[in-house]
Design a protein around this motif. Structure first.
Motif, short mmCIF file in Angstrom:
data_model
loop_
_atom_site.label_atom_id
_atom_site.label_comp_id
_atom_site.label_asym_id
_atom_site.label_seq_id
_atom_site.Cartn_x
_atom_site.Cartn_y
_atom_site.Cartn_z
N ASN A 115 -13.98 14.51 27.74
CA ASN A 115 -13.67 15.79 27.07
C ASN A 115 -13.47 16.94 28.05
O ASN A 115 -12.77 17.91 27.76
N SER A 116 -14.10 16.85 29.24
CA SER A 116 -13.97 17.93 30.22
C SER A 116 -12.85 17.68 31.23
O SER A 116 -12.73 18.40 32.21
N ASN A 117 -12.04 16.63 30.97
CA ASN A 117 -10.93 16.28 31.88
C ASN A 117 -11.41 16.06 33.32
O ASN A 117 -10.82 16.57 34.28
N TYR A 118 -12.49 15.31 33.44
CA TYR A 118 -13.03 14.93 34.75
C TYR A 118 -11.92 14.28 35.57
O TYR A 118 -11.17 13.43 35.08
N GLN A 119 -11.78 14.68 36.84
CA GLN A 119 -10.68 14.22 37.67
C GLN A 119 -11.03 12.95 38.46
O GLN A 119 -12.10 12.85 39.06
N VAL A 120 -10.11 11.99 38.42
CA VAL A 120 -10.24 10.78 39.23
C VAL A 120 -8.95 10.58 40.01
O VAL A 120 -7.87 11.04 39.59
N TYR A 121 -9.08 9.88 41.13
CA TYR A 121 -7.90 9.63 41.96
C TYR A 121 -7.29 8.28 41.59
O TYR A 121 -7.96 7.25 41.63
N ASP A 122 -6.03 8.30 41.20
CA ASP A 122 -5.30 7.08 40.84
C ASP A 122 -4.65 6.54 42.11
O ASP A 122 -3.66 7.09 42.60
N LYS A 123 -5.21 5.46 42.64
CA LYS A 123 -4.72 4.92 43.91
C LYS A 123 -3.32 4.34 43.79
O LYS A 123 -2.53 4.38 44.74
N ASP A 124 -3.00 3.79 42.61
CA ASP A 124 -1.66 3.20 42.42
C ASP A 124 -0.58 4.28 42.43
O ASP A 124 0.50 4.09 43.00
N GLY B 174 -13.62 4.03 54.86
CA GLY B 174 -12.33 3.80 55.48
C GLY B 174 -11.13 4.42 54.79
O GLY B 174 -10.10 4.64 55.41
N ASN B 175 -11.25 4.72 53.48
CA ASN B 175 -10.09 5.22 52.73
C ASN B 175 -10.07 6.74 52.71
O ASN B 175 -10.59 7.39 51.80
N THR B 176 -9.44 7.33 53.70
CA THR B 176 -9.44 8.79 53.84
C THR B 176 -8.60 9.49 52.78
O THR B 176 -8.66 10.72 52.67
N THR B 177 -7.79 8.75 52.02
CA THR B 177 -6.99 9.41 50.97
C THR B 177 -7.89 10.07 49.93
O THR B 177 -7.47 11.02 49.27
N TYR B 178 -9.12 9.57 49.78
CA TYR B 178 -10.06 10.20 48.85
C TYR B 178 -10.40 11.63 49.29
O TYR B 178 -10.70 12.48 48.47
N GLU B 179 -10.35 11.87 50.60
CA GLU B 179 -10.70 13.19 51.12
C GLU B 179 -9.45 14.02 51.43
O GLU B 179 -9.56 15.15 51.90
N GLU B 180 -8.31 13.43 51.17
CA GLU B 180 -7.05 14.15 51.37
C GLU B 180 -6.40 14.37 50.00
O GLU B 180 -6.63 15.38 49.35
N ASN B 181 -5.65 13.41 49.53
CA ASN B 181 -4.98 13.54 48.22
C ASN B 181 -5.98 13.53 47.06
O ASN B 181 -5.70 14.11 46.00
N GLY B 182 -7.12 12.87 47.25
CA GLY B 182 -8.07 12.72 46.13
C GLY B 182 -9.24 13.67 46.17
O GLY B 182 -10.25 13.45 45.50
N LYS B 183 -9.14 14.75 46.92
CA LYS B 183 -10.27 15.67 47.06
C LYS B 183 -10.44 16.51 45.78
O LYS B 183 -9.48 17.04 45.23
N THR B 184 -11.67 16.60 45.28
CA THR B 184 -12.01 17.44 44.12
C THR B 184 -13.34 18.13 44.38
O THR B 184 -13.99 17.90 45.41
N ASP B 185 -13.77 18.93 43.41
CA ASP B 185 -15.07 19.60 43.52
C ASP B 185 -16.18 18.80 42.83
O ASP B 185 -17.33 19.25 42.74
#
Length: 618
Positions: free
Chosen positions: A506-515, A458-469
């Protein structure tokens, strides 16, 4: 917040009992909060709602959410004055408040209190010893046989088992009547014949399972082999009586044709396994032998009932004398109070506009009984049977399941499903669904997962603002374990987890900060390690600190084994030793424990001087 149709329905629906099946991350807390807010706007006072959950922390969080929502609504400002006294609490706390309010009707002191579980555990051991001693003195034949057949060196394990059994029985509101009638109701020809009939039906269901496996096998092999299988299995499949099932369960499947596939072999192994289980379940020669064997347990059942009745009499007298009760006692007192006092029942039933129950899947039978005593077609239940985790605390998820099934047929109430998940990424939900589609059904888990219980992204922001490889699918780590190697299995696993965490940081893995609504580098604070037991917590702490990974451990501790209890024990030991003037090694250990604790300001030098000079009074 943009509500979904189902969420709006869960917020606005009225006029009946309602059960909301709310999957993980479906916004159920927000829905519950806004339902309360809607009622307040409709001029229902906050103290006219009963909102119950299972922990003090959850109740406190719910109260704060509602408070903050009210603060944003100027028209509801008068409700802020009432929220601290509102009934937003736990089942146990509410039941206790009812008992304390009407204590005089129960003939108990107003200051009734919940005793510590550790103290009650010691009392139960003491009274179980006394109950056994009393029955030893009576020297009845049935009790003597019970002890002879179930005890080896001593009766400690037997006492412990009966205490555990009694804990379960104490969850019954009708426990006394149940025990008083147990022998007569369970040891008579009609009841035992019915039990044996049910058992034969159970065996027939086992045969159905075998039959289904044989059908599945037929899709994998040629007709000539299946003809042989059918010829062998037909007598079992047509068995109606116990003796026929027993005799026909001895069959063996024909040897597989050479070159059979692995799938065929596995299917045959499953059938063979089920046949073996069926043979293990049919060890009695006839149904009459089963009945005779049941009757042979009469002396044992009689002994257990007698022990529990004597034990309960002693324990209940102790509780009443010392005004010390357990939460189950309070629940039973509350139910008894309401059922035997119509004016109390009327007052509680008419007081609440609605009763809202959070985490309903973890309701116990006693709690359900209590709520039924004060409800009036106005119970709003929110939960998710897939998240039932408190069975060890006597939760009964089938209360939720049975009500959910009934309300699905519009029998007794309304059913609403909140399955859209707004917390997790699509990959997480798809992975979970893939697993649980195969393993969860009514028999395993209490829910047909594929039928109405799958989680929906349901949370499409993960595929919009939070999209990564990044690959967010589940990862399963495997390793080779050598039992003669340098590291234990647990150590290898911890190092694997630590390595994964360090590599991501160490590899700066990207996460989406919902706040914040942004992508950012992962931090150590973003990780959590969930375990089913706390056995290796200290090992995690040791290895993580060695690798420079900060770690915080959340762990429940028993007061019996805690630091505070050790100090108390040593204080008591010091008092006893001092009275006897015994300044031996045991005294010195106790002295050091107390002297070095937070209760004392002794320095190490002062402790050393006291012990070396045996001067403990200066």
């Amino acid at each position: 917040m943009a509500w979904t149709r189902e969420q709006l329905e869960a917020i606005e629906k009225e006029g009946s009992n309602i059960i909301v099946s709310a999957g993980a991350g479906s916004g159920k807390t927000a829905v519950l909060t806004n339902r309360v807010l809607r009622k307040l706007k409709a001029h229902v006072d906050i103290d006219s709602l009963l909102i119950l959950t299972f922990t003090k922390a959850a109740a406190s969080e719910m109260k704060e959410r509602i408070r903050k929502s009210i603060e944003k609504e100027p028209s509801l400002i008068n409700q802020l004055e009432k929220i601290d006294s509102a009934y937003i609490t736990t089942f146990d706390s509410f039941a206790l408040s009812v008992v304390k309010k009407y204590y005089y009707l129960l003939g108990i002191p107003m200051n009734i209190a919940i005793t510590d579980a550790s103290i009650m555990s010691l009392a139960k051991k003491k009274f179980m010893d006394e109950a056994f001693d009393e029955l030893y003195e009576e020297n009845e034949d049935y009790f003597r046989k019970f002890i002879t057949d179930f005890c080896l060196k001593d009766d400690k394990d037997l006492k412990k088992s009966i205490i555990n059994l009694n804990e379960k029985l104490s969850l019954r509101y009708d426990k006394d009547d149940y025990l008083s009638s147990y022998i007569d109701e369970n040891f008579n020809d009609d009841k035992i014949t019915l039990d044996v009939t049910k058992y034969v039906s159970f065996l027939k269901k086992k045969i159905e399972i075998i039959n289904n496996l044989v059908i599945e096998l037929s899709y994998l092999v040629d007709s000539s082999y299946m003809s042989k299988v059918s010829s062998v299995m037909e007598p079992l499949f047509s068995s109606k009586e116990y003796i026929d099932i027993k005799n026909n369960a001895l069959l063996e499947l024909p040897r597989l044709p050479s070159g059979s596939s692995d799938d065929v072999k596995k299917k045959k192994e499953l059938i063979t396994k089920e046949l073996k289980n069926l043979r293990a379940l049919t060890t009695y020669e006839t149904e009459e032998y089963i009945k005779k064997d049941i009757y042979s347990t009469l002396k044992y059942a009689k002994s257990i009932v007698k022990v529990i009745q004597v034990f309960d009499k002693k324990l209940n007298a102790y509780k009443e004398k010392n005004n010390m009760y357990e939460f189950t006692d309070i629940a039973i007192l509350a139910i008894n109070l309401i059922e035997n006092n119509s004016d109390v029942k009327q007052e509680l039933t008419s007081k609440f506009n609605e009763i809202l129950l959070d985490e309903y899947q973890d309701t116990s039978d006693l709690q359900e009984k209590f709520i039924s005593c004060i409800s009036n077609n106005n119970v709003y239940m929110v939960g998710d049977i897939k998240q039932s985790i408190y069975r060890f605390r006597n939760a009964n998820p089938y209360i939720f399941k049975n009500k959910y099934d009934a309300y699905s047929l519009s029998n007794g109430g309304i059913k609403i499903d909140l399955m859209k998940n707004f917390r997790s990424r699509r990959e997480v939900l798809e992975n979970i669904n893939e697993i649980f589609n195969h393993i969860m059904d009514d028999k395993i888990g209490g829910a047909e997962y594929q039928n109405g219980h799958q989680m929906i992204f349901g949370n499409t922001t993960y595929e919009e603002n939070g999209k990564t490889d990044n690959n967010y699918n589940f990862e399963f780590y495997n390793y080779t374990y050598d039992k003669n190697g340098k590291f234990k299995r647990e150590e290898i696993e911890i190092f694997l987890i630590a390595k994964d965490i360090k590599e991501k940081v160490n590899s700066n893995y990207q996460v989406y900060d919902k706040d914040k609504g942004i992508l950012r580098n992962i931090t150590y604070n973003d990780f959590v390690i969930l375990m089913d037991r706390s056995k290796n917590f200290s090992l995690y702490k040791k290895i993580f600190e060695y690798l420079g990974i900060p770690i915080v451990i959340y762990q429940d501790e028993s007061i019996q084994n805690g630091y505070d209890m050790d100090i108390i024990k040593n204080i008591l030991k010091l008092l006893v030793k001092e009275k006897k003037h015994e300044y031996d090694t045991e005294f010195k250990y106790a002295f050091m424990s107390v002297a070095r604790s937070y209760l004392s300001s002794y320095s190490d030098q002062e402790i050393f001087n006291a012990i070396t000079t045996n001067d403990y009074h200066s």
